[in-house]
Design a protein around this motif. Structure first.
Motif, short mmCIF file in Angstrom:
data_model
loop_
_atom_site.label_atom_id
_atom_site.label_comp_id
_atom_site.label_asym_id
_atom_site.label_seq_id
_atom_site.Cartn_x
_atom_site.Cartn_y
_atom_site.Cartn_z
N LEU A 34 1.18 3.07 -8.20
CA LEU A 34 1.51 4.39 -7.64
C LEU A 34 1.47 4.50 -6.22
O LEU A 34 2.17 4.93 -5.52
CB LEU A 34 0.73 5.34 -8.46
N ALA A 35 0.12 3.86 -5.81
CA ALA A 35 -0.06 3.85 -4.40
C ALA A 35 0.91 3.23 -3.50
O ALA A 35 1.18 3.79 -2.34
CB ALA A 35 -1.59 3.57 -4.23
N ARG A 36 1.29 2.15 -4.01
CA ARG A 36 2.23 1.27 -3.16
C ARG A 36 3.53 1.93 -2.91
O ARG A 36 4.06 2.07 -1.63
CB ARG A 36 2.13 -0.08 -3.73
N VAL A 37 4.07 2.66 -4.08
CA VAL A 37 5.14 3.21 -3.88
C VAL A 37 5.06 4.40 -3.12
O VAL A 37 5.85 4.73 -2.06
CB VAL A 37 5.73 3.78 -5.35
N ALA A 38 3.95 5.18 -3.25
CA ALA A 38 3.88 6.58 -2.13
C ALA A 38 3.67 6.04 -0.89
O ALA A 38 4.31 6.69 0.12
CB ALA A 38 2.47 7.17 -2.68
N GLU A 39 3.16 4.87 -0.58
CA GLU A 39 2.89 4.47 0.94
C GLU A 39 4.21 4.05 1.42
O GLU A 39 4.73 4.31 2.50
CB GLU A 39 1.90 3.11 0.85
N ALA A 40 4.87 3.43 0.57
CA ALA A 40 6.21 2.93 1.12
C ALA A 40 7.23 4.24 1.25
O ALA A 40 8.02 4.29 2.10
CB ALA A 40 6.95 2.21 -0.05
N MET A 41 7.22 5.21 0.56
CA MET A 41 7.96 6.26 0.74
C MET A 41 7.57 7.15 2.10
O MET A 41 8.56 7.57 2.74
CB MET A 41 7.87 7.57 -0.37
N ARG A 42 5.98 7.07 2.31
CA ARG A 42 5.80 7.57 3.68
C ARG A 42 6.09 7.00 4.75
O ARG A 42 6.69 7.41 5.86
CB ARG A 42 4.09 7.66 3.71
N GLU A 43 5.93 5.51 4.72
CA GLU A 43 6.54 4.49 5.70
C GLU A 43 8.04 4.70 5.96
O GLU A 43 8.23 4.82 7.25
CB GLU A 43 6.07 3.04 5.30
N LEU A 44 8.78 4.87 5.19
CA LEU A 44 10.37 4.98 5.26
C LEU A 44 10.63 6.47 5.56
O LEU A 44 11.80 6.63 6.00
CB LEU A 44 10.96 4.60 3.97
#
Length: 341
Positions: A34-44
């Motif tokens: 969940l944390a990796r997906v959330a971070e990817a969404m923020r980054e993109l």
């Protein structure tokens, strides 16, 4: 180009199905993922297209409006607006139903709220009665997964998510400013007619009215509130009695419904000593009284706008989307004979 869920999956190093589970809040995803997906969404800078997602799932929104039954003309107009908007809403996958309960009856409202089934209702807009039992029923509805907002009359010390309606303290202050000026050269008594002080909109209007009258128009004495239960017969009888016993009544503020009763009560008063009158809501009866000169002003709230606002807000709450508070602001409208729409 806007980032897609494919970009999110690639950046997070997970599958498309995992991203889909995260976006839709489904179980089976580890907290680290969940944390990796959330971070990817923020980054993109990924922003989910909620409308497209709901369309792809054929999402249907199911909303209930609970409003008072009875002869209250504004409430019947509100009901007509809800029912009239239903066909338009259906084209946007929103199903609307209207339910009525006896006015000023907290127990009946609680019973109706308890009967809401989250398998059939996603959100509810309620004309609230200021009652601890109603607040408790709101909390239980929210725990069952139903979004709750209030409409016209608020219950802020509850778990309701939003209030749709005018600022009723401001509405009462506005009425006092008008009536005080209308009666500036006629010191005397102001009669106040409410439906019931157990609904917050009436209590707040009275509060705002008193604040301005006491602060700016102290030569005018505000009479104890007549509670007419929004019933024209009760209002006509009780107000008629006050006018008979107090010939010094120079102004009348009707902060609820039952305005047909006010028309009956004051029609017998000689025109040259007739009180100045400020009422709420632009209904066919108040319009006619404004045109005839019997009423001096009407404080109005736009029922059609409130219905559409309630639907937008319920959808936003269910989707987890932001609410544009400036768009959903319901302003106080003032109508005189000369600016009737």
């Amino acid at each position: 180009m806007r980032p897609t869920i494919h970009d999110v999956a690639r950046t997070a190093g997970v599958s498309l199905s995992t991203v889909d589970r995260v976006l839709n809040g489904r179980p089976g995803v580890r907290s680290s993922t969940l944390a990796r997906v959330a971070e990817a969404m923020r980054e993109l800078g990924y922003e989910r297209d909620i409308a497209a997602a709901n369309l792809s799932k054929q999402r249907i929104y199911r909303f209930s409006f609970i409003i008072p039954e009875g002869p209250n003309t504004f409430m019947r107009g509100l009901q007509s607006e809800i029912e009239g908007f239903s066909a338009e809403a259906a084209r946007n996958r929103v199903e609307i139903r209207v339910e009525t309960v006896p006015p000023f009856d907290g127990a009946a409202l609680v019973s109706r709220l308890e009967a809401l089934n989250p398998a059939e209702v996603d959100g509810v807009a309620v004309v609230a009665t200021d009652d601890a039992r109603v607040a408790d029923a709101f909390a239980r509805a929210v725990r069952r997964g139903i979004q709750v907002i209030t409409l016209v009359s608020d219950l802020p010390a509850s778990d309701r998510r939003y209030f749709v309606g005018v600022d009723n303290v401001v509405a009462g202050r506005t009425a006092a400013g008008l009536l005080g000026r209308f009666c500036r050269d006629r010191p005397g008594r102001i009669a106040v007619v409410a439906g019931s002080m157990v609904v917050r909109d009436h209590a707040e209007r009275r509060l705002g009215f008193e604040q301005v009258m006491r602060g700016e128009f102290s030569r005018l004495e505000v009479h104890p509130t007549i509670e007419g239960r929004d019933d024209a017969d009760i209002v006509a009888r009780e107000l008629g009695s006050v006018l008979e016993r107090h010939p010094d009544v120079v102004g009348i503020y009707s902060l609820g419904a039952g305005n047909r009763g006010i028309i009956r009560a004051v029609s017998a008063v000689t025109p040259d000593i007739r009180p100045a009158i400020v009422v709420h809501e632009l209904t066919p009866h108040t319009r006619e009284a404004l045109l005839s000169g019997l009423f001096d002003a009407a404080i109005n709230q736009n029922a059609a706008r409130e219905v559409r606002s309630a639907v937008r807000i319920l959808r936003a709450l269910i989707d987890g989307a932001a609410i544009d508070r400036s768009q959903e602001n319901i302003g106080v409208e003032i109508f005189l004979r000369d600016n009737l729409p």
